[in-house]
Enzyme design. Structure first.
Site, mmCIF file in Angstrom:
data_model
loop_
_atom_site.group_PDB
_atom_site.id
_atom_site.type_symbol
_atom_site.label_atom_id
_atom_site.label_comp_id
_atom_site.label_asym_id
_atom_site.label_seq_id
_atom_site.Cartn_x
_atom_site.Cartn_y
_atom_site.Cartn_z
ATOM 1 N N GLU A 276 0.872 -1.251 -0.018
ATOM 2 C CA GLU A 276 0.073 -0.050 0.128
ATOM 3 C C GLU A 276 0.711 1.330 -0.146
ATOM 4 O O GLU A 276 1.994 1.131 0.795
ATOM 5 C CB GLU A 276 -1.092 0.068 1.286
ATOM 6 C CG GLU A 276 -1.662 1.174 1.597
ATOM 7 C CD GLU A 276 -2.511 1.188 2.722
ATOM 8 O OE1 GLU A 276 -3.411 2.081 2.833
ATOM 9 O OE2 GLU A 276 -2.035 0.542 3.756
ATOM 10 N N LYS A 342 -9.369 2.543 -3.052
ATOM 11 C CA LYS A 342 -9.879 1.988 -1.864
ATOM 12 C C LYS A 342 -11.167 2.660 -1.783
ATOM 13 O O LYS A 342 -11.405 3.717 -1.685
ATOM 14 C CB LYS A 342 -8.809 2.266 -0.731
ATOM 15 C CG LYS A 342 -9.213 1.930 0.666
ATOM 16 C CD LYS A 342 -8.664 1.979 1.628
ATOM 17 C CE LYS A 342 -8.565 1.533 2.904
ATOM 18 N NZ LYS A 342 -7.480 1.935 3.988
ATOM 19 N N CYS A 394 -5.760 -2.704 2.891
ATOM 20 C CA CYS A 394 -5.392 -2.544 4.356
ATOM 21 C C CYS A 394 -6.705 -2.666 5.105
ATOM 22 O O CYS A 394 -7.222 -3.944 5.072
ATOM 23 C CB CYS A 394 -4.831 -0.872 4.936
ATOM 24 S SG CYS A 394 -4.287 -0.805 6.383
#
Length: 522
Positions: A276, A342, A394
């Site tokens: 990430e 995301k 995440c």
């Protein structure tokens, strides 16, 4: 007589504080059921403690005891937040502990709601205990975007009962854990009531049968590995310290580390994956670097995935993103369709609610890169080496239903990129990994997890770790991982069967209670 009254008052006082002590200890013990400790039987011990205090005859004592149980459970369970708030948010240690305590106090409202409902409806049935807990956990995972961390079902991923997860998901596994604990609680309680010998035997028999069936379910495999479609994947773990990651003076050092890790593996593996936000700048600002990456990837036939910070040129949105390079069907360009953005952002970490009010108050609300915007809830798979990857960045991996909704007919692998450097050498990254493993087990898909400081792993479709890189070292991890074909019941139906069963249990319980009342009247 006065002495007797004093003794009775003293016993009553001691009993109350003994209850409080049981609450705190059993709450703390619950955390040891999760990773990295993995003493999964302690989940049942912790829940037995909760049921003991929740069933206290005095409602106020039961509610306060439940609050203490939850404070012990959550203060210890999410203690890793201290690292990011204190070390990287710039808050003092006192403010950091206060904020973690405040979060724990908020999370305690849900177990307290459980206890309130148990008292209000005078619940005795083990299955209704589990139904009410499922309701409160649903609310915890939904209100204010949700925080479904530390669900007891995760503790059972290495227990004999893990086979429930592909059928009913982690929610079903949590339901089973609470139900089994409630059966044991009722069983022990019944031992002290000689009139309830039949109830004791019935509870014991039920626990043996359902426990045995649950353990047997782990032998059922809904998916199978397709070895002839395996590809070699390399995870690049840069081990960039969080306090240096966004330092402009360290940018070229970070770039050099990842260039080295990529170059060493070009032509030797099918796919290289970086974590990430691997490169601490806007992707748009270093487009020539990614164009060079595209050329090198095509020349060596090694495709590359990189976690980036990307600003969409059309919408202007700042996005936590994953891009690909070297794919002949999707050549690299900033607005390529072969990109994932995301969706489920971390409150206060990636965006700040009530931003204009909170940001001026304290530096803790000004963490680096805390102005992201959300991508779409459901997005296409990422394609690399003719394989389809279902991504989650995440924090998103803890939201099982979101991951399930992004699963496609052709999904070969689950992919999660993360930067757990925020949480240092704490229990947080291990809990995070445990939840990622559960997604693989629920959905019957192998999972690939690339991280900055660890824990970078390959996980099979049964949630078992196949290969793992050590934490806190600069390294690469290569593994030839095969996709899996087939579908788990959970991947198709999600939580609906469990919710339907819960509703059925409630209706049956209500009908039986109504019939009993009518018979008593007659």
């Amino acid at each position: 007589m006065k002495n007797l009254n004093r003794i009775l008052l003293s016993i009553k006082f001691m009993n109350k504080y003994f209850t409080y002590l049981i609450a705190i200890i059993s709450g703390l013990l619950g955390v040891f059921a999760f990773s990295p400790f993995d003493y999964w039987p302690l989940a049942y011990v912790s829940l037995l403690g909760l049921l003991y205090v929740a069933k206290n005859p005095k409602k106020s004592t039961a509610l306060l005891s439940t609050f203490l149980w939850a404070m012990g459970f959550f203060c210890f369970g999410v203690s890793w937040l201290n690292v990011s708030i204190h070390q990287f948010g710039g808050a003092s240690l006192g403010v950091s502990y206060f904020l973690v305590g405040l979060l724990a106090a908020y999370l305690a409202l849900y177990p307290m709601l459980f206890t309130y409902l148990v008292h209000h409806f005078k619940v005795q049935s083990a299955v209704i205990f589990a139904v009410i807990w499922t309701l409160t956990e649903f609310l915890r995972g939904w209100i204010f975007t949700g925080f479904p961390w530390l669900q007891f079902g995760y503790t059972q991923i290495d227990s004999p009962f893990y086979g429930i997860a592909p059928i009913f998901g982690v929610t079903g596994l949590t339901f089973f854990t609470v139900w089994a604990s409630a059966v044991i609680f009722n069983l022990v309680s019944s031992l002290f009531k000689t009139k309830n010998l039949k109830l004791v035997l019935a509870n014991a028999l039920l626990l043996i049968i359902v426990g045995g069936l649950s353990a047997y379910s782990s032998r059922i495999h809904f998916v199978k590995s397709v070895e002839d479609k395996a590809i070699s994947v390399t995870l690049a773990q840069g081990n960039i310290e969080q306090n240096l990651k966004w330092d402009p003076n360290y940018f070229y050092s970070t770039l050099a580390i990842y260039q080295k890790l990529i170059t060493e593996n070009l032509g030797k593996t099918d796919l290289i994956i970086l974590p990430e936000s691997a490169l601490p700048t806007l992707e748009n600002a270093i487009t020539p670097f990614f164009e060079g990456l595209e050329r090198a990837a095509k020349e060596t036939k090694t495709e590359i995935m990189v976690g980036t910070v990307f600003q969409d040129t059309k919408s202007g949105k700042l996005l936590n993103s994953i891009m690909t390079a070297g794919n002949p069907d999707f050549p690299y360009q900033p607005n390529t369709q072969n990109r994932y953005n995301k969706h489920h952002l971390v409150p206060f970490g990636e965006y700040v609610p009530l931003e204009s009010i909170l940001r001026p108050l304290n530096s803790v609300f000004n963490l680096p890169m805390s102005a992201f915007q959300s991508g779409e809830a459901v997005q296409p798979s990422l394609i690399a080496k003719k394989r389809a990857f279902s991504p989650a960045i995440c924090y998103e991996i803890i939201f099982g239903e979101q991951v399930r909704q992004n699963l496609k007919q052709d999904t070969d692998y689950l992919l999660t990129l993360s930067n757990d450097a925020w949480f240092g050498d704490s229990i947080g990254p291990w809990q995070h990994l445990q939840m990622a493993r559960m997604r693989a087990l629920e959905l019957g898909k192998p999972l690939i997890r690339a991280t900055n400081t660890g824990i970078s792993v390959f996980v099979d479709a049964q949630g078992k770790v196949l290969a793992q890189a050590p934490q806190f070292i600069e390294t690469t991890l290569t593994y030839k991982i095969a996709p899996a074909e087939g579908k788990t019941p959970y991947s198709v139906l999600g939580n609906m069967p469990l919710y339907a069963l819960s509703l059925l249990f409630l209706l049956l319980h209500s009908m039986m209670a109504f019939i009993r009342r009518k018979m008593n009247i007659l």
